[in-house]
Design a protein around this motif. Sequence first.
Motif, short mmCIF file in Angstrom:
data_model
loop_
_atom_site.label_atom_id
_atom_site.label_comp_id
_atom_site.label_asym_id
_atom_site.label_seq_id
_atom_site.Cartn_x
_atom_site.Cartn_y
_atom_site.Cartn_z
N THR A 180 -57.07 34.10 48.18
CA THR A 180 -58.52 34.29 48.13
C THR A 180 -59.23 33.15 47.42
OG1 THR A 180 -58.26 35.59 46.10
CG2 THR A 180 -58.32 36.79 48.19
N THR A 181 -58.47 32.25 46.78
CA THR A 181 -59.08 31.12 46.08
C THR A 181 -58.40 29.82 46.50
OG1 THR A 181 -57.54 31.37 44.21
CG2 THR A 181 -59.65 32.53 44.08
N GLY A 182 -59.12 28.72 46.31
CA GLY A 182 -58.56 27.41 46.60
C GLY A 182 -58.67 27.05 48.07
N ASN A 183 -58.14 25.87 48.41
CA ASN A 183 -58.15 25.38 49.78
C ASN A 183 -57.02 26.06 50.56
OD1 ASN A 183 -58.24 24.01 52.16
ND2 ASN A 183 -58.22 21.96 51.26
N ASN A 184 -57.39 26.81 51.59
CA ASN A 184 -56.41 27.59 52.35
C ASN A 184 -55.93 26.89 53.61
OD1 ASN A 184 -56.56 29.73 50.53
ND2 ASN A 184 -58.30 30.65 51.59
N THR A 185 -56.40 25.68 53.87
CA THR A 185 -56.06 25.01 55.12
C THR A 185 -54.56 24.83 55.28
OG1 THR A 185 -58.17 23.82 55.09
CG2 THR A 185 -56.45 22.99 56.55
N GLY A 186 -53.90 24.37 54.23
CA GLY A 186 -52.45 24.17 54.29
C GLY A 186 -51.69 25.45 54.54
N TRP A 187 -52.11 26.53 53.85
CA TRP A 187 -51.45 27.82 54.05
C TRP A 187 -51.69 28.34 55.46
CZ3 TRP A 187 -47.71 28.94 51.04
CH2 TRP A 187 -47.74 28.60 49.69
N ALA A 188 -52.91 28.16 55.95
CA ALA A 188 -53.22 28.61 57.31
C ALA A 188 -52.35 27.87 58.32
CB ALA A 188 -54.70 28.38 57.62
N LEU A 222 -47.54 27.57 74.22
CA LEU A 222 -47.61 27.13 72.83
C LEU A 222 -48.76 26.16 72.61
CD1 LEU A 222 -43.82 26.65 71.96
CD2 LEU A 222 -45.30 28.58 71.40
N ALA A 223 -49.00 25.29 73.59
CA ALA A 223 -50.10 24.33 73.46
C ALA A 223 -51.45 25.05 73.44
CB ALA A 223 -50.06 23.32 74.62
N GLY A 224 -51.62 26.02 74.34
CA GLY A 224 -52.86 26.78 74.37
C GLY A 224 -53.06 27.59 73.10
N THR A 225 -51.98 28.19 72.60
CA THR A 225 -52.05 28.95 71.36
C THR A 225 -52.38 28.05 70.19
OG1 THR A 225 -50.41 30.53 72.21
CG2 THR A 225 -50.79 30.53 69.83
N ALA A 226 -51.77 26.85 70.17
CA ALA A 226 -52.03 25.90 69.09
C ALA A 226 -53.49 25.45 69.08
CB ALA A 226 -51.10 24.69 69.22
N LEU A 227 -54.07 25.30 70.26
CA LEU A 227 -55.49 24.92 70.34
C LEU A 227 -56.38 26.00 69.73
CD1 LEU A 227 -55.70 23.35 73.92
CD2 LEU A 227 -55.88 22.16 71.73
N TRP A 228 -56.09 27.25 70.05
CA TRP A 228 -56.87 28.34 69.47
C TRP A 228 -56.64 28.43 67.97
CZ3 TRP A 228 -61.02 30.35 71.06
CH2 TRP A 228 -61.26 30.63 72.39
N ALA A 229 -55.40 28.20 67.53
CA ALA A 229 -55.10 28.25 66.11
C ALA A 229 -55.85 27.16 65.36
CB ALA A 229 -53.59 28.10 65.88
N LEU A 263 -49.43 26.68 57.77
CA LEU A 263 -48.07 27.20 57.62
C LEU A 263 -47.91 28.51 58.40
CD1 LEU A 263 -45.25 27.24 56.37
CD2 LEU A 263 -46.24 28.34 54.35
N LEU A 264 -48.89 29.40 58.30
CA LEU A 264 -48.82 30.66 59.02
C LEU A 264 -48.85 30.44 60.53
CD1 LEU A 264 -51.17 32.95 56.87
CD2 LEU A 264 -48.69 32.69 56.74
N VAL A 265 -49.69 29.52 60.96
CA VAL A 265 -49.72 29.18 62.39
C VAL A 265 -48.37 28.64 62.83
CG1 VAL A 265 -50.72 27.61 64.10
CG2 VAL A 265 -52.20 28.80 62.47
N GLY A 266 -47.77 27.80 61.99
CA GLY A 266 -46.45 27.26 62.31
C GLY A 266 -45.40 28.34 62.44
N ILE A 267 -45.48 29.35 61.59
CA ILE A 267 -44.54 30.48 61.66
C ILE A 267 -44.71 31.22 62.98
CG2 ILE A 267 -43.97 32.74 60.68
CD1 ILE A 267 -44.61 31.59 57.93
#
Length: 209
Positions: free
Chosen positions: A143-151, A47-54, A153-157
């Motif tokens: 496709t619009t706006g700041n996607n960092t938070g959504w990204a 999980l740590a290695g995956t989180a680093l890549w994410a 969230l997806l990584v967290g899932i």
Amino acid sequence: MTLAALLAFAGTTLLLVLTPGLDSMLVIRHSVAGGIRAGLATIAGTLAGTALWAAASVAGLTALLTASPVAYDAVRIGGAGYLIWMGVSALYKSFRAGKSTVDDAADQPLRPLRALRRGIVTNVLNPKVGVFFISLLPQFLPTTGNNTGWAALLVGIHLGLCAAWYPVLAVVGDRARTILRQARFRRILDRVTAGVLVGLGLKLALQSG
């Protein structure tokens, strides 16, 4: 982002997590070699290695790695070499144990710290993990706006699904220890694992970016 997009991403990721791969193989093998603690340590490292890549993907570093063939090949060859080294080591130990009257693996169980380190290094040296994020995440982001938070969230899932499934594999490996740690079965497990590791290493080495 809509609920449908989140569910679609979760479903896609779940199928990928459930598909047997290098991480699941390491979790099972380390659980057999060192018990549930080694299995959980492997999960933490994975999980740590995956989180680093994410994190690198969200920051755009993976895009740079993908755009630079030299950098990508350097990481790829390093990861391939590490996998082949682990496979050859497992194969050597299996034949060495076969010539000995003492089960060395049983006397020296895999320590959690070593399992943690293997989980981290195996993922960090695999650029395909980063490419996975950089290719999959944009398909489910607005496709619009700041996607960092959504990204994030997806990584967290993704990490959450891994954290939910891999402990099941660790328990299976731990429960199978009595049988699989017998000298005969252990040699078979080590040789099968060695073949898989070497095969994955060669596949990674021969693949182009």
